[in-house]
Design a protein around this motif. Structure first.
Motif, PDB file in Angstrom:
ATOM      1  N   PRO A 167      35.533  49.580 -22.660  1.00 49.34           N
ATOM      2  CA  PRO A 167      34.600  49.956 -23.725  1.00 49.34           C
ATOM      3  C   PRO A 167      34.667  48.948 -24.862  1.00 49.34           C
ATOM      4  N   LEU A 168      33.547  48.697 -25.495  1.00 47.28           N
ATOM      5  CA  LEU A 168      33.506  47.720 -26.580  1.00 47.28           C
ATOM      6  C   LEU A 168      34.443  48.088 -27.715  1.00 47.28           C
ATOM      7  N   GLU A 169      34.704  49.412 -27.882  1.00 49.12           N
ATOM      8  CA  GLU A 169      35.585  49.809 -28.974  1.00 49.12           C
ATOM      9  C   GLU A 169      37.051  49.461 -28.709  1.00 49.12           C
ATOM     10  N   ASP A 170      37.411  49.123 -27.444  1.00 50.05           N
ATOM     11  CA  ASP A 170      38.771  48.664 -27.164  1.00 50.05           C
ATOM     12  C   ASP A 170      38.992  47.317 -27.851  1.00 50.05           C
ATOM     13  N   LEU A 171      40.127  47.176 -28.523  1.00 51.89           N
ATOM     14  CA  LEU A 171      40.357  45.965 -29.309  1.00 51.89           C
ATOM     15  C   LEU A 171      40.468  44.717 -28.457  1.00 51.89           C
ATOM     16  N   ASP A 172      40.917  44.869 -27.195  1.00 51.76           N
ATOM     17  CA  ASP A 172      41.087  43.692 -26.354  1.00 51.76           C
ATOM     18  C   ASP A 172      39.894  43.462 -25.430  1.00 51.76           C
ATOM     19  N   ALA A 173      38.803  44.199 -25.626  1.00 54.49           N
ATOM     20  CA  ALA A 173      37.609  43.990 -24.813  1.00 54.49           C
ATOM     21  C   ALA A 173      36.987  42.632 -25.151  1.00 54.49           C
ATOM     22  N   GLU A 174      36.607  41.886 -24.109  1.00 56.74           N
ATOM     23  CA  GLU A 174      35.963  40.592 -24.328  1.00 56.74           C
ATOM     24  C   GLU A 174      34.472  40.847 -24.533  1.00 56.74           C
ATOM     25  N   SER A 175      34.089  41.099 -25.774  1.00 57.75           N
ATOM     26  CA  SER A 175      32.732  41.554 -26.052  1.00 57.75           C
ATOM     27  C   SER A 175      31.800  40.453 -26.546  1.00 57.75           C
ATOM     28  N   ALA A 176      32.337  39.311 -26.962  1.00 63.70           N
ATOM     29  CA  ALA A 176      31.488  38.261 -27.535  1.00 63.70           C
ATOM     30  C   ALA A 176      30.416  37.835 -26.539  1.00 63.70           C
ATOM     31  N   GLY A 177      29.159  37.895 -26.962  1.00 62.75           N
ATOM     32  CA  GLY A 177      28.059  37.455 -26.108  1.00 62.75           C
ATOM     33  C   GLY A 177      27.632  38.457 -25.059  1.00 62.75           C
ATOM     34  N   ALA A 178      28.197  39.659 -25.065  1.00 65.26           N
ATOM     35  CA  ALA A 178      27.824  40.670 -24.077  1.00 65.26           C
ATOM     36  C   ALA A 178      26.335  40.972 -24.161  1.00 65.26           C
ATOM     37  N   GLU A 179      25.746  41.292 -23.012  1.00 67.18           N
ATOM     38  CA  GLU A 179      24.312  41.580 -22.967  1.00 67.18           C
ATOM     39  C   GLU A 179      24.071  42.983 -22.435  1.00 67.18           C
TER      40      GLU A 179
ATOM     41  N   PHE B  87      26.392  44.045 -19.363  1.00 68.85           N
ATOM     42  CA  PHE B  87      26.837  42.844 -18.664  1.00 68.85           C
ATOM     43  C   PHE B  87      27.739  42.006 -19.575  1.00 68.85           C
ATOM     44  N   ALA B  88      28.656  41.282 -18.964  1.00 68.43           N
ATOM     45  CA  ALA B  88      29.472  40.326 -19.698  1.00 68.43           C
ATOM     46  C   ALA B  88      28.599  39.158 -20.158  1.00 68.43           C
ATOM     47  N   ALA B  89      29.152  38.334 -21.043  1.00 70.36           N
ATOM     48  CA  ALA B  89      28.385  37.197 -21.564  1.00 70.36           C
ATOM     49  C   ALA B  89      27.944  36.264 -20.435  1.00 70.36           C
ATOM     50  N   LYS B  90      28.837  36.048 -19.484  1.00 68.54           N
ATOM     51  CA  LYS B  90      28.499  35.220 -18.330  1.00 68.54           C
ATOM     52  C   LYS B  90      27.988  36.145 -17.242  1.00 68.54           C
TER      53      LYS B  90
ATOM     54  N   VAL C  41      41.695  44.981 -35.531  1.00 69.50           N
ATOM     55  CA  VAL C  41      42.586  43.817 -35.547  1.00 69.50           C
ATOM     56  C   VAL C  41      43.619  44.004 -34.434  1.00 69.50           C
ATOM     57  N   PRO C  42      43.530  43.240 -33.348  1.00 66.05           N
ATOM     58  CA  PRO C  42      44.486  43.415 -32.252  1.00 66.05           C
ATOM     59  C   PRO C  42      45.930  43.148 -32.666  1.00 66.05           C
ATOM     60  N   GLN C  43      46.131  42.144 -33.514  1.00 65.48           N
ATOM     61  CA  GLN C  43      47.492  41.783 -33.940  1.00 65.48           C
ATOM     62  C   GLN C  43      47.459  41.228 -35.364  1.00 65.48           C
ATOM     63  N   ALA C  44      48.328  41.753 -36.212  1.00 68.93           N
ATOM     64  CA  ALA C  44      48.469  41.214 -37.558  1.00 68.93           C
ATOM     65  C   ALA C  44      49.246  39.907 -37.506  1.00 68.93           C
ATOM     66  N   ALA C  45      48.811  38.931 -38.286  1.00 66.37           N
ATOM     67  CA  ALA C  45      49.566  37.677 -38.368  1.00 66.37           C
ATOM     68  C   ALA C  45      50.939  37.938 -38.974  1.00 66.37           C
ATOM     69  N   ALA C  46      50.998  38.892 -39.912  1.00 67.64           N
ATOM     70  CA  ALA C  46      52.270  39.269 -40.527  1.00 67.64           C
ATOM     71  C   ALA C  46      52.109  40.609 -41.222  1.00 67.64           C
ATOM     72  N   VAL C  47      53.202  41.369 -41.252  1.00 65.15           N
ATOM     73  CA  VAL C  47      53.293  42.573 -42.074  1.00 65.15           C
ATOM     74  C   VAL C  47      54.408  42.321 -43.071  1.00 65.15           C
ATOM     75  N   VAL C  48      54.078  42.401 -44.352  1.00 64.87           N
ATOM     76  CA  VAL C  48      55.023  42.118 -45.429  1.00 64.87           C
ATOM     77  C   VAL C  48      55.214  43.393 -46.232  1.00 64.87           C
ATOM     78  N   GLY C  49      56.466  43.790 -46.448  1.00 61.70           N
ATOM     79  CA  GLY C  49      56.709  45.022 -47.178  1.00 61.70           C
ATOM     80  C   GLY C  49      57.881  44.923 -48.132  1.00 61.70           C
ATOM     81  N   VAL C  50      57.824  45.756 -49.167  1.00 62.53           N
ATOM     82  CA  VAL C  50      58.891  45.836 -50.160  1.00 62.53           C
ATOM     83  C   VAL C  50      59.439  47.255 -50.190  1.00 62.53           C
ATOM     84  N   SER C  51      60.795  47.379 -50.217  1.00 59.97           N
ATOM     85  CA  SER C  51      61.454  48.681 -50.292  1.00 59.97           C
ATOM     86  C   SER C  51      61.055  49.533 -49.081  1.00 59.97           C
ATOM     87  N   ILE C  52      60.463  50.718 -49.295  1.00 59.82           N
ATOM     88  CA  ILE C  52      60.054  51.523 -48.147  1.00 59.82           C
ATOM     89  C   ILE C  52      58.981  50.786 -47.344  1.00 59.82           C
ATOM     90  N   GLY C  53      58.217  49.915 -48.032  1.00 61.57           N
ATOM     91  CA  GLY C  53      57.265  49.070 -47.323  1.00 61.57           C
ATOM     92  C   GLY C  53      57.962  48.070 -46.422  1.00 61.57           C
TER      93      GLY C  53
END
Length: 418
Positions: free
Chosen positions: A61-73, A132-135, A305-317
């Motif tokens: 499904p397009l709502e899946d974060l790892d779905a290859e949706s770019a250019g889908a028709e 359909f997929a892009a290709k 966002v499938p993966q954060a480049a970084a999570v930065v936290g202070v104290s309980i964060g």
């Protein structure tokens, strides 16, 4: 003129007759921007019930974060039938057409719909959506073959009264939270605030733009306010900032301004949010570090966002950043935990209990009547956080006053649950 189609999959059609949904179309709820936009476009709104379909093993499904949706028709076929011909159409789809269309390279899914039972039916309309997929080989040999069999020709000649086809290319996949910074650098972008005041878009021309301020709702129905800013590239790497207890995402103002002022950092998007416990509406379950880590994942999911480049936290964060990285390693490329520890010290419970007692004794309330942390604990807190030399009568002391106001206004019930 271009034609656009927005598709919304609904799991419970009864929701479309609920007051929550129907109110969205009332003048009191519509923003001025929506009213102005609707005057300039023609909208043909249709509601359909799912009647059947097939999907490829590789379909996501397009709502899946790892779905290859770019250019889908997408190919949409609308049919109206001669009276009494529904069963013949069903047989053709199930016994021949779906099987043949599935052989078209790039085919992912086909679904059939009929106009919904919740709307009056002047005429029955059938809608088939092929994805359909892009290709792909739309219009190719296999696609033409699926529409040119003797049975297909008989269906079009003797069963179908009217046929309409539209081809679309995927433009955008919505998520549960606004995230599109791409339009805000435009000279035509204007500030927007939703009628309920909970969502704002801030164009680049504004002093603190471009940015989006809104909220997500977790699975246990807790609202988490957030601010998204930085690069307008929708695929830009995302840095998540998780604050300490008793403050809100504004605690990061100085850091974000300094970070994004460096040219090499402008390739990043920055997400900050007010953690669970800022308000009294923080859910019924205990606010553990595991719950706080799940909130970070909920934010990533809502913002697609499938993966954060970084999570930065202070104290309980900081503990939240550590827990998120350990429990959801695929969602975090790196983490920074500041002023925190992997295990709560033995005396922590007693210390926090004493701080709660200070706030309870003061009995401070917000103008809304909600119990808040109050002046006394706020003063004790900032005195722990800032050294004496920080009280310089200048900018640093002004920042202390701003932070103190955050602490003072934190919900007491939210603090106790945290």
């Amino acid at each position: 003129m271009p034609e656009w189609m927005a598709i919304y999959d609904i799991t419970d059609m009864a929701e479309l007759t609920s007051e929550t949904y129907t109110n969205l179309r009332t003048a009191a709820v519509k923003s001025q921007r929506e009213k102005d936009t609707m005057k300039q476009i023609a909208v043909d709104r249709r509601i359909f019930d799912l009647a059947g379909g097939r999907e490829a093993k590789a379909f996501q499904p397009l709502e899946d974060l790892d779905a290859e949706s770019a250019g889908a028709e997408l190919v949409a076929i609308s049919l109206s039938l001669h009276p009494g011909k529904e069963q013949e159409l069903d047989r053709w789809y199930d016994e021949e057409h779906f099987g043949m269309i599935s052989k078209v390279p790039g085919w992912l899914r086909s679904r059939r719909f009929v106009n919904s039972s919740i709307e009056s039916k002047d005429r029955v309309e059938w809608l088939t959506i092929h994805e359909f997929a892009a290709k792909n080989a739309i219009g190719g040999e296999e696609h033409r073959a699926a529409a040119s069999t003797p049975w297909a020709k008989d269906i079009m000649s003797n069963v179908v009264q009217e046929r309409r086809r539209r081809d679309y290319r995927l433009y955008y996949t919505f998520g549960p939270a606004p995230r599109d910074l791409q339009r805000l650098p435009s000279a035509d972008a204007v500030p927007f605030t939703s009628p309920d005041g909970k969502t704002r878009t801030i164009p680049a021309a504004q002093p603190d733009g471009p940015a989006i301020e809104s909220y997500i709702t977790t699975k246990d129905d807790v609202a988490l306010p957030y601010r998204l800013e930085g690069s307008p590239d929708p695929d830009a790497p995302l840095i998540v900032l998780s604050n300490s207890i008793l403050v809100e995402w504004g605690i990061w103002d100085g850091f974000v301004a300094a970070f994004l002022s460096a040219p090499q950092n402008r390739k990043y998007r920055v997400l900050r949010y007010s953690t669970r416990g800022r308000s009294s509406a923080c859910g019924d379950r205990p606010v553990t570090v595991d719950v706080l880590a799940s909130d970070v994942v909920a934010l990533l999911d809502a913002l697609r966002v499938p993966q954060a480049a970084a999570v930065v936290g202070v104290s309980i964060g900081g503990a939240t950043a550590l827990a998120t990285a350990l429990q959801h390693p695929a969602r975090v490329a790196a983490f920074v935990s500041c002023d925190t520890s992997a295990k709560s010290p033995a005396g922590n419970r007693k210390t926090w209990g004493e701080r709660i007692a200070v706030a309870e004794k003061e009995g401070a309330r917000a103008t809304s009547g909600e119990s808040v942390v109050g002046e006394q604990l706020a003063e004790l807190t900032v005195r722990r956080w800032f050294v004496s030399a920080s009280y310089d009568g200048g900018d640093t002391e002004a920042e202390i006053a701003r932070v103190k106001a955050m602490v003072r206004s934190n919900s007491l019930d939210g603090f106790k649950k945290s």
